[in-house]
Design a protein around this motif. Structure first.
Motif, mmCIF file in Angstrom:
data_model
loop_
_atom_site.group_PDB
_atom_site.id
_atom_site.type_symbol
_atom_site.label_atom_id
_atom_site.label_comp_id
_atom_site.label_asym_id
_atom_site.label_seq_id
_atom_site.Cartn_x
_atom_site.Cartn_y
_atom_site.Cartn_z
ATOM 1 N N LYS A 54 56.706 84.157 91.012
ATOM 2 C CA LYS A 54 57.417 83.430 89.950
ATOM 3 C C LYS A 54 58.266 84.343 89.085
ATOM 4 C CE LYS A 54 54.837 79.375 90.039
ATOM 5 N NZ LYS A 54 53.638 78.765 89.560
ATOM 6 N N LYS A 56 60.906 87.843 89.332
ATOM 7 C CA LYS A 56 61.527 88.888 90.174
ATOM 8 C C LYS A 56 61.188 90.280 89.670
ATOM 9 C CE LYS A 56 64.440 85.291 90.983
ATOM 10 N NZ LYS A 56 65.268 84.477 90.101
ATOM 11 N N TYR A 78 67.504 90.161 77.291
ATOM 12 C CA TYR A 78 67.128 89.499 78.548
ATOM 13 C C TYR A 78 68.114 88.360 78.794
ATOM 14 C CZ TYR A 78 64.084 87.683 82.173
ATOM 15 O OH TYR A 78 63.578 87.274 83.382
ATOM 16 N N SER A 82 65.460 81.258 81.296
ATOM 17 C CA SER A 82 64.821 80.059 81.847
ATOM 18 C C SER A 82 63.686 79.617 80.898
ATOM 19 C CB SER A 82 64.352 80.321 83.281
ATOM 20 O OG SER A 82 64.009 79.088 83.877
ATOM 21 N N GLY A 84 60.911 81.064 80.341
ATOM 22 C CA GLY A 84 60.215 82.171 79.685
ATOM 23 C C GLY A 84 59.144 82.881 80.492
ATOM 24 N N THR A 85 59.069 82.615 81.792
ATOM 25 C CA THR A 85 58.031 83.256 82.617
ATOM 26 C C THR A 85 58.100 84.787 82.489
ATOM 27 O OG1 THR A 85 58.033 81.426 84.167
ATOM 28 C CG2 THR A 85 57.188 83.511 84.991
ATOM 29 N N THR A 86 59.197 85.372 82.965
ATOM 30 C CA THR A 86 59.305 86.839 82.912
ATOM 31 C C THR A 86 59.506 87.338 81.478
ATOM 32 O OG1 THR A 86 60.201 86.805 85.141
ATOM 33 C CG2 THR A 86 60.460 88.850 83.923
ATOM 34 N N PRO A 87 60.346 86.654 80.657
ATOM 35 C CA PRO A 87 60.495 87.143 79.277
ATOM 36 C C PRO A 87 59.156 87.282 78.538
ATOM 37 C CG PRO A 87 62.197 85.529 79.720
ATOM 38 C CD PRO A 87 61.305 85.552 80.933
ATOM 39 N N GLU A 103 69.642 82.063 77.062
ATOM 40 C CA GLU A 103 69.595 81.005 78.078
ATOM 41 C C GLU A 103 70.656 79.973 77.697
ATOM 42 O OE1 GLU A 103 68.009 80.220 81.084
ATOM 43 O OE2 GLU A 103 69.314 78.482 80.840
ATOM 44 N N PHE A 104 71.411 79.470 78.688
ATOM 45 C CA PHE A 104 72.495 78.557 78.304
ATOM 46 C C PHE A 104 72.223 77.079 78.562
ATOM 47 C CE2 PHE A 104 75.693 78.650 82.158
ATOM 48 C CZ PHE A 104 74.676 78.249 83.020
ATOM 49 N N ILE A 108 66.295 73.495 79.296
ATOM 50 C CA ILE A 108 65.341 74.580 79.607
ATOM 51 C C ILE A 108 64.997 75.340 78.327
ATOM 52 C CG2 ILE A 108 65.019 76.700 80.944
ATOM 53 C CD1 ILE A 108 66.958 75.532 83.007
ATOM 54 N N GLY A 127 72.810 80.542 74.447
ATOM 55 C CA GLY A 127 74.133 81.139 74.541
ATOM 56 C C GLY A 127 74.507 81.394 75.985
ATOM 57 N N ASP A 128 75.779 81.680 76.192
ATOM 58 C CA ASP A 128 76.315 81.960 77.528
ATOM 59 C C ASP A 128 76.427 83.478 77.698
ATOM 60 O OD1 ASP A 128 77.795 82.283 79.799
ATOM 61 O OD2 ASP A 128 79.292 80.760 79.302
ATOM 62 N N ASN A 130 78.022 85.086 79.645
ATOM 63 C CA ASN A 130 79.412 85.485 79.893
ATOM 64 C C ASN A 130 80.185 85.758 78.605
ATOM 65 O OD1 ASN A 130 80.472 85.449 82.669
ATOM 66 N ND2 ASN A 130 79.451 83.436 82.709
ATOM 67 N N ASP A 148 68.941 88.077 85.015
ATOM 68 C CA ASP A 148 68.530 87.236 86.147
ATOM 69 C C ASP A 148 69.189 85.873 85.957
ATOM 70 O OD1 ASP A 148 67.210 85.993 88.234
ATOM 71 O OD2 ASP A 148 65.287 85.844 87.195
ATOM 72 N N VAL A 149 70.519 85.812 86.197
ATOM 73 C CA VAL A 149 71.238 84.567 85.901
ATOM 74 C C VAL A 149 71.690 83.780 87.132
ATOM 75 C CG1 VAL A 149 72.072 85.272 83.618
ATOM 76 C CG2 VAL A 149 73.487 85.707 85.637
HETATM 77 N N1 SAM Z 1 64.466 85.116 84.545
HETATM 78 C C1 SAM Z 1 63.700 83.896 84.619
HETATM 79 C C2 SAM Z 1 62.265 84.272 84.886
HETATM 80 O O1 SAM Z 1 62.000 85.151 85.696
HETATM 81 O O2 SAM Z 1 61.381 83.674 84.280
HETATM 82 C C3 SAM Z 1 64.286 82.974 85.687
HETATM 83 C C4 SAM Z 1 65.772 82.836 85.543
HETATM 84 S S1 SAM Z 1 66.540 81.607 86.556
HETATM 85 C C5 SAM Z 1 66.621 82.350 88.112
HETATM 86 C C6 SAM Z 1 68.205 81.746 86.030
HETATM 87 C C7 SAM Z 1 68.423 81.204 84.623
HETATM 88 O O3 SAM Z 1 69.672 81.698 84.154
HETATM 89 C C8 SAM Z 1 68.528 79.680 84.580
HETATM 90 O O4 SAM Z 1 67.611 79.179 83.631
HETATM 91 C C9 SAM Z 1 69.968 79.407 84.140
HETATM 92 O O5 SAM Z 1 70.098 78.272 83.299
HETATM 93 C C10 SAM Z 1 70.300 80.702 83.384
HETATM 94 N N2 SAM Z 1 71.733 81.032 83.344
HETATM 95 C C11 SAM Z 1 72.631 80.973 84.362
HETATM 96 N N3 SAM Z 1 73.851 81.355 83.938
HETATM 97 C C12 SAM Z 1 73.716 81.690 82.629
HETATM 98 C C13 SAM Z 1 74.622 82.168 81.661
HETATM 99 N N4 SAM Z 1 75.903 82.376 81.946
HETATM 100 N N5 SAM Z 1 74.156 82.395 80.426
HETATM 101 C C14 SAM Z 1 72.840 82.191 80.116
HETATM 102 N N6 SAM Z 1 71.934 81.732 80.997
HETATM 103 C C15 SAM Z 1 72.364 81.489 82.245
#
Ligand code: SAM
Length: 227
Positions: A54, A56, A78, A82, A84-87, A103-104, A108, A127-128, A130, A148-149
């Protein structure tokens, strides 16, 4: 009785006597599960088992990450929190140091805010990734950026954020999902291309971990920032 050995700063190997290789972090909020993880008590300390299926980052540690840049006292940004698993594990490791987690997706984000309850060093930011300028008034200079986006421009997002927030000599850690960049291309070609973007823009790559079998076609790169 479980046996505990510190593998990296605040990251522990847990031997529960069943031959399965497990890692975990000391729980900053005892008795609270974030994603249904197993809780283990040893000598009055509670550990949360870090599930590599769950997370990476968890998978990278199991698969032989050489050095763990996130330590007790590290300030972390970070990207892609998502729910909050890894955070939550990263916040356990940083312990009393801030983890700013972006997280955008608003839906979620609501779940993520629940996981942050009681975690005084984990700060959710809607926030984004990007557009780092949009959260530049909240986030300070950090020691590590973890990303991890799962977006096509994964390496560029890391570089943009590093320019704003990463201390010189700090670490960028990025989980690259090949299929998010191009579903038709050979993953190895994609990993090389993303690595090259990082190298040409101020990162010296010091580690690269394939995280199969936990995630297919994913690599985790670790780079030192010289930009
Ligand atoms: N890192 C999380 C964990 O291990 O618990 C899992 C992350 S999941 C693979 C990818 C997350 O990135 C998704 O929740 C998605 O909404 C978010 N995401 C994708 N593009 C983004 C962006 N530009 N800005 C912020 N969050 C973004």
């Amino acid at each position: 009785m479980a046996k505990i050995k510190e593998k990296f700063d605040n990251v522990f190997e847990l031997d529960l006597g069943d031959g399965i290789k497990r890692i975990g972090t000391k729980s900053l909020v005892p008795n609270k599960r974030v994603y249904g993880e197993k809780l283990v008590n040893v000598k009055n300390t509670e550990y949360r088992v870090w599930n590599p299926n769950k997370s990476k980052l968890g998978a990278s540690i199991i698969n032989g990450l050489k050095e763990m840049p996130i330590k007790k006292g590290s300030k972390v940004l970070y990207l892609g929190a998502s729910a909050g698993t890894t955070p939550s594990h990263v916040a356990d490791v940083a312990e009393d140091s801030p983890v700013y987690a972006v997280e955008f997706a608003p839906r979620i984000m609501r779940e993520f805010i629940e996981s942050c309850e009681g975690r005084k060093n984990l700060f959710p930011i809607l926030g984004d990734a990007n557009k780092p300028e949009e959260y530049a008034n909240i986030v300070e200079k950090v020691d590590v950026i973890f990303e991890d986006v799962a977006q096509p421009n994964q390496a560029e997002i890391l570089i943009k954020n590093a320019k704003w927030f990463l201390k010189k000599g700090g670490y960028g850690m990025i989980s690259i999902k090949a299929r998010s960049v191009d579903v038709t291309e050979n993953p190895r070609v994609i990993f090389e291309a993303q690595k090259e973007i990082m190298e040409q823009n101020g990162f010296k790559i010091v580690d690269a971990i394939n995280i199969e079998p936990f995630e297919k076609d994913h690599m985790l790169f670790v780079g030192i920032w010289n930009g």
